[in-house]
Scaffold this active site. Structure first.
Site, PDB file in Angstrom:
ATOM      1  N   SER A 151       4.978   2.153  -4.478  1.00 19.72           N
ATOM      2  CA  SER A 151       3.767   2.775  -3.926  1.00 19.72           C
ATOM      3  C   SER A 151       2.736   2.993  -5.027  1.00 19.72           C
ATOM      4  CB  SER A 151       4.127   4.139  -3.321  1.00 19.72           C
ATOM      5  OG  SER A 151       2.971   4.843  -2.970  1.00 19.72           O
ATOM      6  N   TYR A 164       8.354  12.986  -3.474  1.00 22.96           N
ATOM      7  CA  TYR A 164       8.257  11.573  -3.066  1.00 22.96           C
ATOM      8  C   TYR A 164       7.807  10.671  -4.219  1.00 22.96           C
ATOM      9  CZ  TYR A 164       6.056   7.600  -0.516  1.00 22.96           C
ATOM     10  OH  TYR A 164       5.660   6.359  -0.067  1.00 22.96           O
ATOM     11  N   LYS A 168       9.201   6.850  -5.925  1.00 24.87           N
ATOM     12  CA  LYS A 168       8.451   5.587  -5.924  1.00 24.87           C
ATOM     13  C   LYS A 168       8.279   5.060  -7.348  1.00 24.87           C
ATOM     14  CE  LYS A 168       8.586   4.961  -1.804  1.00 24.87           C
ATOM     15  NZ  LYS A 168       8.892   3.721  -1.095  1.00 24.87           N
TER      16      LYS A 168
END
Ligand code: NAD
Ligand code: RM4
Length: 270
Positions: A151, A164, A168
């Site tokens: 990401s 999160y 990533k």
């Protein structure tokens, strides 16, 4: 000759969103086999059954098998590879895509949310990458292409994504190290870093009109990725194109690289 002619492609979290877009694009570009992993509840089961019918109806060369399971569990990845090899005898491409982002404030975040996000996104990517790489190493001809869906969040922070973004960044790092570890087996590993793509993962977050408009405004191309509001089911094919490229032999000298696919979101500071 089609870009993915004779290739067998395995995609995790393929029933909806970016994974679904990748499955359709791989079939369209000539893949002969698709091993579609999905979560396995009622909703994703219906989705993957519909996707198989859609693909096999539209692309005569392509056969689809699907395998359920929680990607955070190592057994799921072993089962995906076992079923894929049973059906097609080999796996040429892995798209490790399954992921979650339960947006949450940091200071009050329960440890379970951190553990689940890490388990699905990072442990899951590790397990499927290792399982598929073992198959790619032993098959003849040896090799394959592994694509980790990382990401833009591997590069920048998010107020409600403190759990999160490290997963990533971890996926990007995993692709870099697997590229080094697996090059001798003719296995390539690359990361794709999507920007903001309109899917179920951020539907609630982007329901905040000010946030959505701010995101669109910062994106140089002036729209979110895969934003096709007329379709009943979003098909984020803005990511699928670069995935097909990395899956294909057009990218045969690319490994350990990171491909940012964000419509110009990252570079647009002021
Ligand atoms: P999505 O919610 O539409 O799709 C996620 C998929 O993962 C679903 O098919 C879901 O069933 C599956 N999944 C979730 N948890 C699972 C589990 N425990 N076991 C098995 N499958 C599971 O979201 P999306 O936007 O298509 O996300 C796909 C990937 O793209 C994710 O890894 C996400 O982090 C990444 N990504 C998305 C964006 C974006 O803006 N949408 C941006 C960058 C990266
Ligand atoms: C991405 C990026 C997007 C967000 C999704 C959930 O990595 O941060 O902006 O909507 O995750």
């Amino acid at each position: 000759m089609a870009l993915l002619a004779d290739k067998v492609v395995c995609i995790t979290g393929a029933s909806r969103g970016i994974g679904r877009g990748c499955a359709l694009a791989c079939a369209k570009h000539g893949a002969t086999g698709l091993v579609l992993h999905y979560f396995g509840d009622d909703a994703t089961t219906r989705e993957v059954e519909g996707l198989k019918a859609e693909i096999e109806g539209a692309f005569a060369q392509c056969r689809v098998v699907y395998v359920p399971g929680d990607i955070a569990m190592r057994e799921t990845s072993l089962k995906v590879v076992e079923e894929g090899v049973k059906a097609f005898s080999r796996i040429d491409v892995l798209v490790s895509n399954a992921g979650i982002c339960p947006f949450h404030e940091f200071l009050t975040m329960p440890p379970e949310i951190w553990e689940r996000t890490r388990g699905v996104n990072l442990d899951g990517t590790f397990f499927i990458t290792q399982a598929v790489a073992n198959q790619m190493q032993k098959q003849i001809p040896q090799g394959g292409s592994i694509i980790g869906i990382s990401s833009i969040s591997a590069l920048v922070g998010g107020e409600y994504q403190v759990h999160y973004t490290p997963t990533k960044a971890g996926i990007l790092s995993l692709m870099q190290s697997t590229a080094v570890a697996l090059g001798k087996y003719n296995i390539r590993a690359n990361a794709i870093l999507p920007g903001t793509i309109a899917t179920d993962i951020n539907k609630e977050d982007l329901a905040d009109i000010a946030k959505r408009e701010g995101m669109i405004k910062r994106t140089a191309l002036g729209r979110l990725g895969g934003n096709f509001p007329l379709l009943t089911h979003l098909q984020p094919d803005d990511i699928a194109g670069p995935v097909v490229f990395l899956a294909s032999d057009l990218s045969k000298y690319m490994t350990g690289s990171q491909v940012l696919v964000d419509g110009g979101l990252f570079v647009n500071l002021q």
